[in-house]
Design a protein around this motif. Structure first.
Motif, short mmCIF file in Angstrom:
data_model
loop_
_atom_site.label_atom_id
_atom_site.label_comp_id
_atom_site.label_asym_id
_atom_site.label_seq_id
_atom_site.Cartn_x
_atom_site.Cartn_y
_atom_site.Cartn_z
N ILE A 1 57.19 -6.98 -12.09
CA ILE A 1 57.34 -8.00 -13.16
C ILE A 1 58.56 -7.67 -11.59
CG2 ILE A 1 59.93 -8.09 -14.38
CD1 ILE A 1 56.88 -8.80 -16.05
N LYS A 2 58.86 -6.58 -10.81
CA LYS A 2 59.85 -7.51 -9.96
C LYS A 2 59.08 -7.48 -8.59
CE LYS A 2 63.06 -3.48 -10.94
NZ LYS A 2 63.06 -2.11 -10.85
N VAL A 3 58.21 -7.00 -8.53
CA VAL A 3 56.76 -7.67 -7.66
C VAL A 3 57.02 -9.11 -7.54
CG1 VAL A 3 54.53 -8.19 -6.46
CG2 VAL A 3 55.68 -5.80 -7.14
N ASN B 1 57.04 -8.06 -21.83
CA ASN B 1 58.45 -8.46 -20.17
C ASN B 1 58.61 -9.39 -19.30
OD1 ASN B 1 60.73 -7.45 -18.72
ND2 ASN B 1 58.94 -5.97 -17.98
N VAL B 2 57.17 -10.20 -19.25
CA VAL B 2 57.02 -11.21 -18.25
C VAL B 2 57.82 -11.80 -18.47
CG1 VAL B 2 54.95 -12.66 -19.12
CG2 VAL B 2 55.32 -12.14 -16.58
N ILE B 3 58.21 -13.09 -20.06
CA ILE B 3 59.01 -13.26 -20.28
C ILE B 3 60.69 -13.52 -19.21
CG2 ILE B 3 60.19 -14.25 -22.49
CD1 ILE B 3 57.19 -14.91 -22.14
N SER B 4 60.71 -12.42 -18.89
CA SER B 4 62.02 -12.29 -19.04
C SER B 4 62.20 -13.06 -17.51
CB SER B 4 62.46 -10.50 -19.06
OG SER B 4 61.70 -10.49 -17.59
N VAL B 5 61.09 -12.77 -16.69
CA VAL B 5 60.72 -13.18 -15.30
C VAL B 5 61.35 -14.89 -15.38
CG1 VAL B 5 59.24 -13.99 -13.30
CG2 VAL B 5 58.96 -11.50 -14.47
N ILE B 6 61.53 -15.61 -16.29
CA ILE B 6 61.74 -17.42 -16.78
C ILE B 6 63.61 -17.78 -16.22
CG2 ILE B 6 62.26 -19.32 -17.52
CD1 ILE B 6 59.24 -17.98 -19.23
N PHE B 7 63.99 -16.93 -16.94
CA PHE B 7 65.61 -16.30 -17.03
C PHE B 7 66.23 -15.51 -16.13
CE2 PHE B 7 63.87 -17.14 -21.04
CZ PHE B 7 63.87 -17.87 -21.72
#
Length: 474
Positions: free
Chosen positions: A256-258, A334-340
């Motif tokens: 996710i961080k990458v 967790n990838v949903i958090s990337v949008i926000f």
């Protein structure tokens, strides 16, 4: 007009250099992580993540909010050699003293409390020392991203080679930790050869260190809140579950961080540019720039999220091996958090901080991060480790909502989301196409499923995006 064109050209060049480095940050884990995951295993990676999280609390304390504060200050005075030298000297010496004090405190903890993995903790403590000599903020404030990118490129290549040459079994965890610390120290020291090109004298003023420390402390909470809550999660999982599950979570978090670091690379170069524009009265131009940045971020982020959700079950066993299958489910949540998080990067890093709304930025990042202390244990009791992933998503949503509320009078919120419905429709078409592909062609090879399915999805999204752009022009 010519001056504005030159500034925009420089911004684009800096973005390209920073993006190139972020892409390298993406490529290196893609090369080393599959190897390390298979050699060290989930348990060793969990131990490393657990001890690194505990050490990172001290590293963050040593860093305070120096980077953002110094980057902004350098951007303001970069055309004045004397003031630039004064800012550099005072920030560096204040940070050096702070880092040394924190290192002494860490040493005390390691001698009396961190006995389980004592040697590993001592190795990881070098990152605290590395903080003292990190002057990347100088070059970011000067918008000299080329120097940082090239040197980090060299260090990462050397680090990657060392991992393959020296890490061969589960007994090599300490060697792996030494290599990681070597990369941090060298990358922080190597840029010093260029410092003398911009700093011609030391202008330390003993009266200013309190001002710098206080200003950095103000930025400490917002710059560390999001980072700290990920470390809290690692510590929490290390206590309530096995180190294997810490390893599963860490791999999902790393991916996710990458992804996020590449998506938000624009923010790193936009921030000093916005600071410079604000100091010269370019408020209208800043708002237009933020609108464009938000649209670009959304256009890139949404399809990436769809691809991760769709292909996690293929990617994780191919990338990490069958021993990390639980990571796929954690990644999908967790990838949903990337949008926000990406939207929050635009509103917070690119706008709130440069216009001086530090208090608002602090609240928007700190309060949601603190909520993880309560939400993670509660959701863990109901959903297990998946509940912790949900708690992380909630944090990022809260950060974005609070920032949006603070900026509803400064920015035209509706215009920010003007292109969002079309992007969602385009992503829906892409997702449906991938599902049809998967149902028609039952590809057993994870690699081929990723290659063909991913290519089809990206192609469909790209064509749809170009079609929508043509409609807008007409």
């Amino acid at each position: 007009m010519g001056l504005l064109k030159n500034k925009m050209k420089r911004l684009k060049v800096n973005f390209l250099y920073n993006s190139a480095f972020q892409i390298l940050t993406l490529i290196v884990p893609l090369i080393t992580t599959p190897y390390v995951a298979r050699i060290l295993g989930a348990n060793n990676l969990g131990i490393f993540a657990y001890t690194n999280a505990n050490t990172n609390y001290f590293t963050i304390l040593a860093s305070l909010g120096f980077n953002l504060y110094a980057q902004n200050e350098v951007a303001k005075v970069r055309e004045n050699k004397l003031e630039l030298a004064r800012v550099f000297s005072n920030v560096f010496i204040t940070r050096l003293i702070c880092s040394m004090v924190v290192f002494v405190v860490f040493s005390f903890f390691n001698m009396f409390f961190f006995k389980s993995y004592n040697i590993l903790y001592w190795i990881l403590s070098f990152q605290i020392i590395g903080v003292a000599f990190d002057v990347s903020w100088l070059f970011m404030g000067l918008e000299e991203f080329k120097k940082i990118s090239i040197r980090n490129l060299v260090v990462k290549i050397i680090n990657t080679m060392l991992v393959f040459l020296l890490v061969h079994s589960q007994d090599d965890l300490l060697i792996y930790a030494i290599i990681i610390m070597f990369g941090i120290i060298i990358s922080n020291l190597i840029v010093w050869s260029d410092v003398k090109k911009y700093i011609f004298s030391w202008e330390f003023d003993s009266k200013l260190w309190k001002k710098i420390l206080c200003a950095s402390l103000v930025l400490f909470l917002p710059t560390t809140a999001i980072t700290v809550y990920t470390d809290i999660i690692r510590t929490f999982l290390g206590i309530v579950t096995t180190k294997n599950y810490v390893g599963y979570y860490v791999q999902a978090d790393m991916l996710i961080k990458v992804i996020l670091s590449v998506i938000t690379s624009l923010g790193t170069v936009v921030m000093p540019y916005v600071s410079h524009l604000i100091s010269n009265g370019g408020h209208a131009e800043v708002k237009e720039l933020i609108k464009k940045s938000f649209n670009i971020i959304t256009t890139i982020t949404m399809p990436v999220v769809v691809l991760v959700i769709t292909f996690s079950d293929n990617f994780i066993p191919f990338f990490l091996g069958s021993g990390f299958l639980p990571t796929a489910e954690l990644l999908k949540i967790n990838v949903i958090s990337v949008i926000f998080a990406a939207w929050g990067n635009v509103l917070g890093i690119q706008y709130l901080l440069p216009i001086g709304k530090i208090k608002e930025y602090t609240i928007s990042t700190t309060l949601p991060a603190v909520s993880i202390i309560f939400t993670a244990p509660i959701l863990y009791n109901f959903l297990g480790v998946a509940g912790v992933m949900v708690a992380i998503v909630i944090v990022q949503i809260l950060v974005f909502v609070i920032q949006l509320n603070y900026l509803k009078k400064d920015l035209d919120i509706i215009s920010l989301f003007s292109g969002f419905p079309k992007i969602v429709i385009n992503c829906g078409i892409m997702y449906a196409t991938i599902l049809i592909f998967k149902s028609i062609f039952e590809v057993k090879s994870n690699f081929l499923a990723l290659l063909f399915g991913g290519s089809i999805g990206i192609f469909v999204y790209a064509v749809g995006h170009l079609y929508m752009l043509r409609i807008n022009k007409n």
